[in-house]
Write a protein that holds these residues in place. Structure first.
Motif, PDB file in Angstrom:
ATOM      1  N   GLN A 174       2.411  -4.124  -4.402  1.00 19.53           N
ATOM      2  CA  GLN A 174       3.137  -2.760  -4.676  1.00 19.53           C
ATOM      3  C   GLN A 174       3.172  -2.047  -3.008  1.00 19.53           C
ATOM      4  O   GLN A 174       2.280  -2.060  -2.226  1.00 19.53           O
ATOM      5  N   VAL A 175       4.464  -1.594  -2.929  1.00 20.39           N
ATOM      6  CA  VAL A 175       4.594  -0.730  -1.741  1.00 20.39           C
ATOM      7  C   VAL A 175       5.273   0.726  -2.241  1.00 20.39           C
ATOM      8  O   VAL A 175       6.145   0.695  -2.910  1.00 20.39           O
ATOM      9  N   THR A 176       4.574   1.675  -1.698  1.00 22.87           N
ATOM     10  CA  THR A 176       4.768   3.275  -2.103  1.00 22.87           C
ATOM     11  C   THR A 176       5.116   3.662  -0.918  1.00 22.87           C
ATOM     12  O   THR A 176       4.070   3.846  -0.043  1.00 22.87           O
ATOM     13  N   VAL A 177       6.353   4.293  -0.846  1.00 22.96           N
ATOM     14  CA  VAL A 177       6.547   5.113   0.336  1.00 22.96           C
ATOM     15  C   VAL A 177       6.588   6.711  -0.070  1.00 22.96           C
ATOM     16  O   VAL A 177       7.656   6.939  -0.650  1.00 22.96           O
ATOM     17  N   SER A 178       5.723   7.428   0.313  1.00 23.89           N
ATOM     18  CA  SER A 178       5.592   8.871  -0.261  1.00 23.89           C
ATOM     19  C   SER A 178       4.788   9.663   0.643  1.00 23.89           C
ATOM     20  O   SER A 178       3.776   9.261   1.434  1.00 23.89           O
ATOM     21  N   ALA A 180       8.668   0.102  -4.342  1.00 27.28           N
ATOM     22  CA  ALA A 180       8.855  -1.022  -5.039  1.00 27.28           C
ATOM     23  C   ALA A 180       7.818  -2.047  -5.074  1.00 27.28           C
ATOM     24  O   ALA A 180       6.835  -2.183  -4.330  1.00 27.28           O
ATOM     25  N   VAL A 181       7.610  -3.137  -6.209  1.00 32.64           N
ATOM     26  CA  VAL A 181       6.961  -4.340  -6.073  1.00 32.64           C
ATOM     27  C   VAL A 181       7.863  -5.232  -5.207  1.00 32.64           C
ATOM     28  O   VAL A 181       8.913  -5.527  -5.674  1.00 32.64           O
ATOM     29  N   TYR A 182       6.997  -5.884  -4.342  1.00 32.28           N
ATOM     30  CA  TYR A 182       7.811  -6.685  -3.488  1.00 32.28           C
ATOM     31  C   TYR A 182       7.122  -8.136  -3.986  1.00 32.28           C
ATOM     32  O   TYR A 182       5.840  -8.170  -3.974  1.00 32.28           O
ATOM     33  N   TYR A 183       8.003  -8.975  -4.044  1.00 33.34           N
ATOM     34  CA  TYR A 183       7.646 -10.521  -4.457  1.00 33.34           C
ATOM     35  C   TYR A 183       7.933 -11.440  -3.441  1.00 33.34           C
ATOM     36  O   TYR A 183       9.324 -11.285  -2.703  1.00 33.34           O
ATOM     37  N   GLY A 206       0.884  -1.210   0.060  1.00 35.66           N
ATOM     38  CA  GLY A 206       0.102  -0.060   0.056  1.00 35.66           C
ATOM     39  C   GLY A 206       0.916   1.326   0.097  1.00 35.66           C
ATOM     40  O   GLY A 206       2.123   1.143  -0.261  1.00 35.66           O
ATOM     41  N   LEU A 207       0.096   2.351  -0.135  1.00 29.65           N
ATOM     42  CA  LEU A 207       0.889   3.588   0.412  1.00 29.65           C
ATOM     43  C   LEU A 207       1.173   3.944   1.833  1.00 29.65           C
ATOM     44  O   LEU A 207      -0.086   3.763   2.503  1.00 29.65           O
ATOM     45  N   VAL A 208       2.274   4.293   2.240  1.00 32.50           N
ATOM     46  CA  VAL A 208       2.648   4.689   3.514  1.00 32.50           C
ATOM     47  C   VAL A 208       3.473   5.985   3.495  1.00 32.50           C
ATOM     48  O   VAL A 208       4.349   6.219   2.712  1.00 32.50           O
ATOM     49  N   GLN A 209       3.620   6.677   4.458  1.00 27.69           N
ATOM     50  CA  GLN A 209       4.276   7.999   4.738  1.00 27.69           C
ATOM     51  C   GLN A 209       5.643   7.624   4.986  1.00 27.69           C
ATOM     52  O   GLN A 209       5.899   6.352   5.661  1.00 27.69           O
TER      53      GLN A 209
END
Length: 135
Positions: free
Chosen positions: A130-134, A94-97, A10-13
């Motif tokens: 998907q992991v998004t850090v923003s 990144a995409v984590y597998y 997910g999306l995380v700060q």
């Protein structure tokens, strides 16, 4: 159907946490070494963390970039392997597998080696999360 399925992305700060899970269907993860890998846009896939099978020595491996922030663990009751990710940074995006390998029958003999060969055709691969850090 034998497969691995990742979840928890997910999306995380920046500075936040996420917990990824790698779940198996159709087989038990107990006898497999499990690796978490990631691939950022425009970059090569890299090994993040790997853990030995339940009947092995319990060894783990972490990439230098995640040491002290990520923790890999097994939940045998749920047939999952989890990746707890703390103090997340934008460069963790990144995409984590996850991948599973029966090391006893593999030329890859250690979890360190598994993590250092991120493009190998392991026994099973998941589809990625998907992991998004923003901010």
């Amino acid at each position: 159907q034998l497969q691995l399925v990742e979840s928890g992305g997910g999306l995380v700060q920046p500075g936040g946490s996420l917990r990824l899970s790698c779940a198996a269907s159709g087989f038990t993860l107990d006898y497999y070494a499990i690796g978490w890998f990631r691939q950022a846009p425009g970059k090569e896939r890299e090994g993040v963390s790997c853990i030995s099978s339940t009947d092995s020595d319990g060894s783990t491996y972490y990439a230098d970039s995640v040491k002290g922030r990520f923790t890999i663990s097994r939940d045998n009751a749920k047939n999952t392997v989890n990746l707890q990710m703390n103090s997340l940074k934008p460069e963790d995006t990144a995409v984590y597998y996850c991948a599973a390998e029966f090391l006893s029958a593999s030329p890859v003999t250690t979890v360190r080696a598994m993590c250092l060969m991120p493009t190998r055709a392991y026994d099973y691969w998941g589809q990625g999360t998907q992991v998004t850090v923003s901010s």
